[in-house]
Every structure is written in structure tokens, then in C-alpha cells.
Design a protein around this motif. Structure first.
Motif, short mmCIF file in Angstrom:
data_model
loop_
_atom_site.label_atom_id
_atom_site.label_comp_id
_atom_site.label_asym_id
_atom_site.label_seq_id
_atom_site.Cartn_x
_atom_site.Cartn_y
_atom_site.Cartn_z
N TYR A 43 -2.33 4.34 72.33
CA TYR A 43 -3.14 3.64 72.97
C TYR A 43 -2.86 1.99 72.67
O TYR A 43 -2.68 1.67 71.82
N PRO A 44 -3.24 1.19 73.58
CA PRO A 44 -2.87 -0.29 73.43
C PRO A 44 -3.63 -0.70 72.04
O PRO A 44 -4.75 -0.33 71.57
N LYS A 45 -3.11 -1.39 71.43
CA LYS A 45 -3.34 -2.19 70.20
C LYS A 45 -3.38 -1.19 68.90
O LYS A 45 -4.04 -1.71 68.26
N ALA A 46 -2.59 -0.41 69.03
CA ALA A 46 -2.64 0.73 68.02
C ALA A 46 -1.72 0.24 67.19
O ALA A 46 -1.16 1.03 65.88
N GLY A 47 -0.68 -0.65 67.11
CA GLY A 47 0.35 -0.95 66.32
C GLY A 47 1.61 -0.60 66.94
O GLY A 47 2.91 -0.35 66.05
N THR A 48 1.75 -0.45 68.30
CA THR A 48 2.91 -0.35 69.05
C THR A 48 4.25 -1.08 68.75
O THR A 48 5.18 -0.53 68.44
N THR A 49 3.88 -2.37 68.48
CA THR A 49 5.01 -3.33 68.40
C THR A 49 5.41 -3.07 66.85
O THR A 49 6.81 -3.25 66.90
N TRP A 50 4.48 -2.94 66.08
CA TRP A 50 4.91 -2.49 64.68
C TRP A 50 5.90 -1.35 64.58
O TRP A 50 7.02 -1.31 64.13
N VAL A 51 5.38 -0.34 65.25
CA VAL A 51 6.49 0.87 64.88
C VAL A 51 7.66 0.81 65.76
O VAL A 51 8.72 1.22 65.47
N ALA A 128 -1.75 6.21 66.30
CA ALA A 128 -3.47 6.00 66.79
C ALA A 128 -4.10 5.28 65.75
O ALA A 128 -3.51 4.95 64.33
N ARG A 129 -4.94 4.39 65.91
CA ARG A 129 -5.85 3.59 65.24
C ARG A 129 -7.11 3.59 65.41
O ARG A 129 -7.48 4.06 66.56
N ASN A 130 -7.95 3.68 64.47
CA ASN A 130 -9.43 3.69 64.63
C ASN A 130 -10.15 2.93 65.62
O ASN A 130 -9.62 1.76 65.91
N LEU A 196 0.13 3.41 57.82
CA LEU A 196 0.94 2.28 57.78
C LEU A 196 0.39 1.31 56.84
O LEU A 196 1.42 0.63 56.08
N ILE A 197 -0.74 0.92 57.17
CA ILE A 197 -1.06 -0.45 56.26
C ILE A 197 -1.02 0.10 54.83
O ILE A 197 -0.86 -0.87 53.91
N GLU A 198 -1.39 1.31 54.54
CA GLU A 198 -1.65 1.66 53.33
C GLU A 198 -0.39 1.89 52.39
O GLU A 198 -0.35 1.61 51.27
N VAL A 227 9.23 -5.92 58.33
CA VAL A 227 8.18 -5.38 59.34
C VAL A 227 6.64 -5.74 58.72
O VAL A 227 5.71 -5.45 59.09
N LYS A 228 6.83 -6.58 57.52
CA LYS A 228 5.55 -7.21 57.09
C LYS A 228 4.85 -8.08 58.27
O LYS A 228 5.66 -8.61 58.84
N PHE A 229 3.56 -8.10 58.06
CA PHE A 229 2.69 -8.63 59.10
C PHE A 229 3.21 -10.26 59.12
O PHE A 229 3.47 -10.56 60.29
N ASN A 231 5.92 -11.65 58.22
CA ASN A 231 7.30 -11.80 58.63
C ASN A 231 7.54 -11.62 60.23
O ASN A 231 7.99 -12.31 60.89
N MET A 232 6.66 -10.55 60.54
CA MET A 232 6.76 -10.41 62.23
C MET A 232 5.81 -11.51 62.90
O MET A 232 6.27 -11.89 63.99
N LYS A 233 4.96 -11.96 62.38
CA LYS A 233 4.04 -12.84 62.83
C LYS A 233 5.07 -14.32 63.26
O LYS A 233 4.78 -15.09 64.10
N PRO A 252 -3.71 -15.42 68.90
CA PRO A 252 -2.31 -14.80 68.92
C PRO A 252 -2.05 -13.40 69.16
O PRO A 252 -2.94 -12.57 68.66
N PHE A 253 -0.71 -13.01 69.37
CA PHE A 253 -0.39 -11.53 69.62
C PHE A 253 -0.61 -10.97 68.12
O PHE A 253 -1.42 -9.72 67.90
N MET A 254 -0.15 -11.75 67.32
CA MET A 254 -0.18 -11.07 65.74
C MET A 254 -1.44 -11.83 65.18
O MET A 254 -0.91 -12.71 64.74
N ARG A 255 -2.42 -11.05 65.54
CA ARG A 255 -3.80 -11.67 65.11
C ARG A 255 -4.16 -11.75 63.82
O ARG A 255 -4.06 -12.75 63.10
N LYS A 256 -4.52 -10.62 63.33
CA LYS A 256 -4.83 -10.35 61.78
C LYS A 256 -4.17 -9.07 61.10
O LYS A 256 -3.63 -9.43 60.06
N GLY A 257 -4.03 -8.13 61.79
CA GLY A 257 -3.25 -7.12 61.20
C GLY A 257 -3.90 -6.27 59.93
O GLY A 257 -3.23 -6.02 59.18
N LYS A 258 -5.18 -6.21 60.22
CA LYS A 258 -6.14 -5.69 59.22
C LYS A 258 -6.65 -4.49 59.68
O LYS A 258 -6.99 -4.13 60.68
#
Ligand code: A3P
Length: 292
Positions: A43-51, A128-130, A196-198, A227-229, A231-233, A252-258
Motif C-alpha cells: 500500500y502506498p507509503k509502507a516503505g516501498t522505496t526502502w525495500v 505493510a505499515r501501521n 524493518l525499523i526495529e 539503506v539507513k534513512f 543515507n537514503m535521504k 520531502p519524499f524521505m520525510r521522517k522515516g519513523k
């Protein structure tokens, strides 16, 4: 690349969509998958770019490191259903990918996945993201990205999100639909943004075993670092700064990553209403997130 006019939402076979993801529908549906294709579905914004970046590094970080320095992530991992007139479509980018395996991104709900991916038994990584963090991230994304409908103010957007009146439809239907599919289709790996964050390294191990990849300890650590936030930002190839449709001055696209940024947006009343609604919508599913 021209700025695209803001699109309107419409009902497309029961899912809210815009023309930018439906105009090339037949071609998208007729994509010829290959057995070694790997689909990143979210689903959009779940971490697609990260993975997507993790998968790209796992597969090509050793054999083709220059690819990471010269090709933006959205060209390395094309967006299958993307179909804006005057631009190359996602489907054509997929057809032109020189790599094997091909890494392909999609936000389609499970019932819209082209049949060839199932026929070829392709591996699919779902992330999936909450719901609350997804909603917040999607709101800011709508503000900065001209191919999204106008999100309105936060309260309006949150209501639309809850009712599934956002592009790619209901978060609830998306995450539970894929969860059901995963129960009978072992080629689907279901990951969570919060995991992934944990512990990114642990999730990379899961990905490696799912994809039958063997990397050394050092190689895996290298991927974890890349792939740390932050570094990607600061990486032009992963922060979408090359995409004029996005106004990164707005957000920003790489906004907070939290995890938990929703607390800075939801009022107490919104939170209570959301929790109640969530309970109803998720009551028939065994899918559980760490938090509502
Ligand atoms: P936020 O808006 O909450 O910061 P997608 O790629 O599916 O569009 O998801 C984008 C979201 O994933 C954004 O969330 C973005 O910051 C976050 N993200 C991207 N890369 C990340 C990383 N390396 N670590 C943590 N979050 C990341």
C-alpha cells in the motif's frame, strides 16, 4: 518532464483510482512475467522505496555497483501500473529492464495483480505499515506530489483515508487482502515496516532466505548501512529529487522515516474514532499490527 494536472478519483472495479494508474490497464494486465521476477507490493507509503533499494543491493550490489550510483531507484525498480501519457509507462520500463531477476514495484491490491505473476509463481515481497503512520505519510505525499489528488486538510484526508477514498483504495482491504493471499501462497513474503525499523539486519536475513541469496556478513552489513534513512535521504538516486512531479520544498519524499509520527497529527478525538473504526474493519482478519 511536464507537471501533471492533479487527477480526480473514481471507482475502478470497487477501488478508488486515478487515470494515471488505469489508462494503461490492458497493457499492464498483459505483462509477461518471468519466473525469476520479484514483485515488491505495498500500500502506498509502507516503505516501498526502502525495500526496493534493499532488494536491488542484495541482488546487484556486488555484481553491478555502478548501477546504484547512476540510475534512480524508480528506474531500477519500475512502477508497473504507472501510466501517465507523454511518459514511458511502467509496463514498458519493465519490458526494457536488462536485469535478471527483474525487480518490479506495484501498489495494486491483490485482486488486480496481473495473472502472469501467479502463473509464473513469481516471488512477491509485500510490505505493510501501521495504518496511522501510513495515513500521515500519505497525507504529506499528497501535498507534495502533483499526480495525487488534492489531499485537502488533515481532517479531510484522514476521513477519506478511513473510507478508502484515496488512490489504491482502502488500506484495510489492501493489507488484509494480501494477508489472506499469503496464507495459501508461500511465494508471498509478508513484511512489516515496524520490523524493518526495529532490526533491519534481521529482516534482510529473512529476505535472503526467502530469495535463496547467500551474502557474507560484511556484505549484509554494507546493505544495512546503505539503506539507513539518512543515507537514503541524502542519496539522489533514492530520494526522488530527480522527479519534477514532486515538490520536495512542500514535504520531502524521505520525510521522517519513523514509527509513531501519527501522534504528532491525530487529535484525541480523531484517535478515538479511528480506533473504533479500525476494530470494526479488522475484526474478521487474523492480521495483527504491533499497534492500531
Ligand atoms: P514518512 O513519510 O513517514 O517519512 P514509500 O516508499 O512506500 O512511498 O514509503 C515512503 C515512507 O517510507 C516515508 O515515510 C519514508 O520516509 C519512509 N522510508 C523510506 N526509506 C526509509 C528508510 N531507509 N528508513 C525508514 N523509513 C524510510
Amino acid at each position: 518532464m511536464e507537471k501533471a494536472p492533479r487527477p480526480t478519483l473514481f471507482d475502478f472495479h470497487g477501488v478508488s483510482m486515478t487515470k494515471y494508474f488505469t489508462e494503461n490497464w490492458e497493457n499492464t494486465q498483459n505483462v509477461e512475467a518471468r519466473p525469476d521476477d520479484i514483485l515488491v507490493a505495498t500500500y502506498p507509503k509502507a516503505g516501498t522505496t526502502w525495500v526496493s533499494y534493499i532488494l536491488d543491493l542484495l541482488h546487484f550490489g556486488r555484481i553491478c555497483p555502478e548501477r546504484q550510483e547512476s540510475i534512480p531507484i524508480h528506474a531500477r525498480v519500475p512502477f508497473l501500473e504507472y501510466g501517465i501519457k507523454s511518459q514511458i509507462t511502467g509496463k514498458d520500463l519493465v519490458d526494457q529492464l536488462p536485469t535478471s531477476p527483474r525487480l518490479i514495484k506495484t501498489h495494486l491490491p491483490v485482486q488486480f495483480i496481473p495473472k502472469s505473476f501467479w502463473e509464473q509463481n513469481c516471488r512477491i515481497v509485500y510490505v505493510a505499515r501501521n495504518a496511522k503512520d501510513c495515513a500521515v505519510s500519505y497525507f504529506h505525499f499528497g501535498r507534495m506530489n502533483s499526480i495525487q489528488p488534492e489531499p485537502g486538510d488533515w481532517n479531510t484526508f484522514l476521513r477519506d483515508f478511513m473510507e478508502g477514498k484515496v488512490v489504491f483504495g482502502s488500506w484495510f482491504d489492501h493489507v488484509t487482502g494480501w494477508w489472506e493471499k499469503k496464507q495459501t501462497h508461500p511465494q508471498v513474503l509478508y513484511l512489516f515496516y515496524e520490523d524493518l525499523i526495529e532490526d533491519t539486519r534481521r529482516e534482510i536475513d529473512r529476505l535472503c532466505s526467502f530469495l535463496d541469496l547467500s551474502l557474507s556478513v560484511e556484505e549484509k552489513q554494507h546493505v544495512v548501512n546503505r539503506v539507513k534513512f539518512d543515507n537514503m535521504k541524502h542519496n539522489k538516486m533514492t530520494n526522488y529529487s530527480t522527479v519534477p512531479l514532486m515538490d520536495q520544498k512542500v514535504s520531502p519524499f524521505m520525510r521522517k522515516g519513523k514509527v509513531g509520527d501519527w501522534r504528532n497529527h491525530f487529535t484525541v478525538a480523531q484517535d478515538e474514532e479511528f480506533n473504533e473504526y479500525y476494530k470494526q474493519k479488522m475484526k474478521n482478519s487474523t492480521l495483527q499490527f504491533r499497534t492500531v
